[in-house]
Design a protein around this motif. Structure first.
Motif, mmCIF file in Angstrom:
data_model
loop_
_atom_site.group_PDB
_atom_site.id
_atom_site.type_symbol
_atom_site.label_atom_id
_atom_site.label_comp_id
_atom_site.label_asym_id
_atom_site.label_seq_id
_atom_site.Cartn_x
_atom_site.Cartn_y
_atom_site.Cartn_z
ATOM 1 N N TRP A 232 56.984 -3.517 32.130
ATOM 2 C CA TRP A 232 57.294 -4.585 31.174
ATOM 3 C C TRP A 232 57.087 -5.920 31.865
ATOM 4 C CZ3 TRP A 232 62.230 -7.481 30.574
ATOM 5 C CH2 TRP A 232 62.386 -8.077 29.322
ATOM 6 N N THR A 233 56.544 -6.894 31.157
ATOM 7 C CA THR A 233 56.256 -8.193 31.765
ATOM 8 C C THR A 233 57.268 -9.269 31.380
ATOM 9 O OG1 THR A 233 54.737 -8.742 29.958
ATOM 10 C CG2 THR A 233 53.782 -7.742 31.949
ATOM 11 N N GLY A 234 58.313 -8.873 30.676
ATOM 12 C CA GLY A 234 59.329 -9.828 30.268
ATOM 13 C C GLY A 234 60.250 -10.217 31.411
ATOM 14 N N ASP A 235 61.247 -11.032 31.086
ATOM 15 C CA ASP A 235 62.216 -11.463 32.077
ATOM 16 C C ASP A 235 63.617 -11.420 31.462
ATOM 17 O OD1 ASP A 235 62.274 -13.643 30.352
ATOM 18 O OD2 ASP A 235 61.367 -15.033 31.776
ATOM 19 N N ARG A 236 64.582 -11.891 32.217
ATOM 20 C CA ARG A 236 65.978 -11.869 31.777
ATOM 21 C C ARG A 236 66.144 -12.571 30.430
ATOM 22 N NH1 ARG A 236 70.835 -14.602 32.084
ATOM 23 N NH2 ARG A 236 72.609 -13.352 32.743
ATOM 24 N N ALA A 237 65.518 -13.731 30.285
ATOM 25 C CA ALA A 237 65.628 -14.483 29.025
ATOM 26 C C ALA A 237 65.065 -13.680 27.852
ATOM 27 C CB ALA A 237 64.912 -15.824 29.147
ATOM 28 N N ALA A 238 63.972 -12.987 28.069
ATOM 29 C CA ALA A 238 63.378 -12.166 27.007
ATOM 30 C C ALA A 238 64.308 -11.019 26.621
ATOM 31 C CB ALA A 238 62.020 -11.630 27.446
ATOM 32 N N LEU A 239 64.951 -10.404 27.614
ATOM 33 C CA LEU A 239 65.892 -9.326 27.308
ATOM 34 C C LEU A 239 67.086 -9.866 26.535
ATOM 35 C CD1 LEU A 239 66.791 -6.378 27.519
ATOM 36 C CD2 LEU A 239 67.919 -6.985 29.663
ATOM 37 N N LEU A 240 67.601 -11.013 26.943
ATOM 38 C CA LEU A 240 68.755 -11.592 26.256
ATOM 39 C C LEU A 240 68.448 -11.931 24.803
ATOM 40 C CD1 LEU A 240 70.196 -13.918 29.034
ATOM 41 C CD2 LEU A 240 71.074 -11.698 28.286
ATOM 42 N N ALA A 241 67.187 -12.252 24.501
ATOM 43 C CA ALA A 241 66.781 -12.589 23.136
ATOM 44 C C ALA A 241 66.418 -11.361 22.307
ATOM 45 C CB ALA A 241 65.595 -13.550 23.169
ATOM 46 N N ALA A 242 66.272 -10.213 22.963
ATOM 47 C CA ALA A 242 65.822 -8.996 22.279
ATOM 48 C C ALA A 242 66.984 -8.237 21.652
ATOM 49 C CB ALA A 242 65.094 -8.088 23.268
#
Length: 104
Positions: free
Chosen positions: A69-79
């Motif tokens: 996965w190429t996301g980051d912490r911020a992307a997980l928090l928004a998911a």
């Protein structure tokens, strides 16, 4: 489908299934982020139910990144994580367990 023999756990974000696993690189990043000293300490916290939300987020991000996965912490928090906080905590616990034990 996740392969437990490779240490994989399936995590669904925003309706899309992802394979997550704690590779050596992911574990190193996780240690540095959480400053736990040893991964055994983190695993023991999960086993005893003494983990924090920050622990869960860090483990899930590390596992997802270890799975490509190429996301980051911020992307997980928004998911939207399937299963909500409980699903995320269960996935984190499975990731740690599968990183250090053979399934079965």
């Amino acid at each position: 489908m996740a392969n437990p023999w490779r240490g994989e756990v399936e995590i669904t974000l925003d309706g899309v299934a992802h394979r997550a696993r704690l590779t050596l690189g992911a574990l190193a990043e996780l240690e540095a982020e959480l400053d736990t000293g040893a991964m055994v300490d983190l695993a023991a916290r999960f086993e005893a139910g003494r983990f924090s939300a920050a622990d869960v987020i860090a483990v899930v991000v590390a596992g997802l990144r270890g799975g490509g996965w190429t996301g980051d912490r911020a992307a997980l928090l928004a998911a939207d994580v399937a299963g909500g906080p409980i699903g995320a905590a269960q996935a984190a616990a499975q990731l740690l367990a599968r990183a250090f034990a053979v399934p079965g």
